[in-house]
Design an enzyme around this catalytic site. Structure first.
Site, short mmCIF file in Angstrom:
data_model
loop_
_atom_site.label_atom_id
_atom_site.label_comp_id
_atom_site.label_asym_id
_atom_site.label_seq_id
_atom_site.Cartn_x
_atom_site.Cartn_y
_atom_site.Cartn_z
N TYR A 1 -0.57 -16.57 33.26
CA TYR A 1 -0.55 -15.79 34.50
C TYR A 1 0.31 -16.42 35.60
O TYR A 1 0.48 -15.82 36.66
CB TYR A 1 -1.98 -15.58 35.02
CG TYR A 1 -2.71 -14.45 34.34
CD1 TYR A 1 -3.07 -14.55 33.00
CD2 TYR A 1 -3.02 -13.27 35.02
CE1 TYR A 1 -3.75 -13.51 32.37
CE2 TYR A 1 -3.68 -12.24 34.39
CZ TYR A 1 -4.04 -12.35 33.07
OH TYR A 1 -4.71 -11.32 32.45
N LYS B 1 -7.41 -22.24 20.93
CA LYS B 1 -6.61 -21.90 19.74
C LYS B 1 -5.86 -23.16 19.36
O LYS B 1 -4.63 -23.23 19.39
CB LYS B 1 -5.66 -20.74 20.07
CG LYS B 1 -4.93 -20.16 18.88
CD LYS B 1 -5.78 -19.27 17.99
CE LYS B 1 -4.99 -18.86 16.76
NZ LYS B 1 -5.82 -18.18 15.75
N ASP C 1 -9.99 -16.15 18.28
CA ASP C 1 -10.20 -15.03 17.34
C ASP C 1 -11.63 -15.06 16.79
O ASP C 1 -12.31 -14.03 16.71
CB ASP C 1 -9.15 -15.01 16.23
CG ASP C 1 -8.84 -16.39 15.65
OD1 ASP C 1 -9.41 -17.40 16.15
OD2 ASP C 1 -8.04 -16.47 14.70
N ASP D 1 -9.33 -13.20 29.95
CA ASP D 1 -9.12 -11.79 30.28
C ASP D 1 -9.51 -10.92 29.09
O ASP D 1 -10.24 -9.93 29.23
CB ASP D 1 -7.64 -11.57 30.64
CG ASP D 1 -7.35 -10.11 30.91
OD1 ASP D 1 -8.12 -9.49 31.67
OD2 ASP D 1 -6.36 -9.58 30.36
N ASP E 1 -13.22 -8.32 28.39
CA ASP E 1 -13.28 -6.87 28.15
C ASP E 1 -14.16 -6.58 26.94
O ASP E 1 -14.95 -5.64 26.94
CB ASP E 1 -11.88 -6.27 27.94
CG ASP E 1 -11.31 -5.68 29.22
OD1 ASP E 1 -11.63 -6.20 30.31
OD2 ASP E 1 -10.55 -4.69 29.14
C1 IPM Z 1 -8.86 -8.39 35.17
C2 IPM Z 1 -7.65 -7.49 35.11
C3 IPM Z 1 -6.49 -8.22 35.75
C4 IPM Z 1 -6.24 -9.49 34.97
C5 IPM Z 1 -5.20 -7.39 35.85
C6 IPM Z 1 -5.44 -6.07 36.56
C7 IPM Z 1 -4.10 -8.14 36.50
O1 IPM Z 1 -7.39 -7.11 33.81
O2 IPM Z 1 -9.31 -8.70 36.28
O3 IPM Z 1 -9.36 -8.77 34.11
O4 IPM Z 1 -5.55 -9.47 33.95
O5 IPM Z 1 -6.78 -10.52 35.37
MN MN Z 2 -8.85 -7.79 32.39
#
Ligand code: IPM
Ligand code: MN
Length: 353
Positions: free
Chosen positions: A138, A190, A224, A248, A252
């Site tokens: 990032y 990793k 993974d 990140d 999710d």
């Molecule tokens: C998150 C989002 C952000 C990230 C994006 C929108 C830049 O996906 O907060 O997880 O990748 O950190």
């Molecule tokens: Mn995200």
């Protein structure tokens, strides 16, 4: 007399303002009950402001935010703005300029909330991901050469220095100790392929753990495999620490196992500075203005913010109120399927504080 907290609010785009309104409603109910004061100040950063003024974020924004005790954010992302501009220009810029080097993301399944994981319930899904939040892929280091030709090269570097890794690991060890559940910290990396970056992480992990955190059990998983076990055996995890990009991605996955974007909360933490609390989900433009989006993620963010500010009892009250609502009221977590409107969900939680 109770304390006074000054909170900067960035409601943002899409359904951001709707969920933030419910988050604020519950925060004010908690303030009332537990005897402290919250002053909110609104900032209009987001897609609409950008389209109107051509400015993504004023250069003074981060300095201005430093005057506040915390930042309460809704969602950033606008259908008429090219992807990347607002995310990088607002969200990532604030995270970086305020040095919010931890992204704290609890993965917790509340009772009554459906999970796609077969045979798993709230007793299995309850862990926290500590995502490093200002480094790695990032940082934006890289570039193109011979762009547009068939010889084009693109480089994007995963960059970490020892200090960044150490401060994140220390936070994760301290957090695991304070959480006081299974006292197990798993490093997600990793090391079989990213033999420089995750070698640094792994060495620092064991050195710090050995020196200062002998009471915390250390585990290591490749990223993974982490994904696999988050689905198959989520009960193995207590706290997971990892770099920015892996964090990140796995959060999710974690969010969907805890019922999805309507419920997943997170905090961008600078332990020595100003932190910013935001739902993991986005601005969900297609639901804007319909009063059907689930505000629980924003409400849970409010709880995390109070915990961070030292109002632990109020934070716990918010958490318990959310649990009561998910267990006994809501049919579903998805927009339009909850059996209640956005504002009604806010009312249900607020009246239980
Ligand atoms: C998150 C989002 C952000 C990230 C994006 C929108 C830049 O996906 O907060 O997880 O990748 O950190
Ligand atoms: Mn995200």
């Amino acid at each position: 007399m109770g304390k006074t907290y000054n909170i900067a609010v960035i409601a943002g785009d899409g359904t951001g303002p709707e969920v933030v309104a419910e988050g604020k409603k519950v925060l004010l109910a908690a303030a009332d009950k537990f005897g402290f004061t919250i002053n909110f100040e609104e900032f209009d950063y987001g897609g609409d402001r950008y389209l109107r003024t051509g400015e993504v974020l004023p250069d003074s924004a981060a300095e201005e935010m430093k005057q506040f005790d915390s930042i309460f954010l809704g969602a950033i992302g606008h259908p008429d703005v090219k992807p990347g501009i607002l995310e990088k220009g607002i969200l990532l810029r604030l995270r970086f300029e305020l040095d919010q080097y931890i992204n704290l993301r609890p993965v917790k399944l509340y009772p009554g909330v459906p999970t796609p994981l077969k045979d798993k319930g709230p007793e299995h899904i309850d862990y926290v991901v500590v995502r490093e939040n200002t480094g790695g892929l990032y940082t934006g280091i890289g570039g193109f050469s011979m762009k547009g030709t068939s010889d084009e090269v693109a480089v994007q570097s995963m960059v970490y220095n020892r200090k960044q890794v150490e401060r994140c690991l220390k936070y994760a060890f301290e957090y695991t100790r304070k959480r006081n559940k299974r006292k197990t910290l798993a490093l997600c990396g990793k090391t079989n392929v990213l033999t420089y970056v995750y070698d640094l992480w792994e060495r620092a992990f064991h050195e710090i753990g050995e020196q200062k955190y002998k009471d915390i059990k250390r585990e290591y998983f490749h990223v993974d495999a982490t994904c696999m076990w988050m689905v198959k055996n989520p009960e193995w995890f207590d706290v997971i620490v990892t770099g920015n990009m892996f964090g990140d991605i796995i959060t999710d996955l974690g969010a969907i196992t805890q019922g999805g974007m309507g419920i997943a909360a997170g905090g961008n933490i600078n332990p020595e500075g100003v932190s910013m609390f935001e739902p993991i989900g986005g601005s969900a433009p297609k639901y804007t203005g319909k009063n059907i989006i689930n505000p629980l993620a924003s409400i849970a963010c409010g709880g995390m913010m109070l915990d961070h500010l030292g109002e632990e009892k109020a934070a716990l009250a918010i958490e318990n109120a959310i649990v009561d609502v998910t267990a006994n009221k809501l049919k579903d977590m998805g927009a339009g399927r909850m059996g209640y409107s956005t504002t009604e969900v806010g009312d249900l939680v607020a009246e239980r504080i």
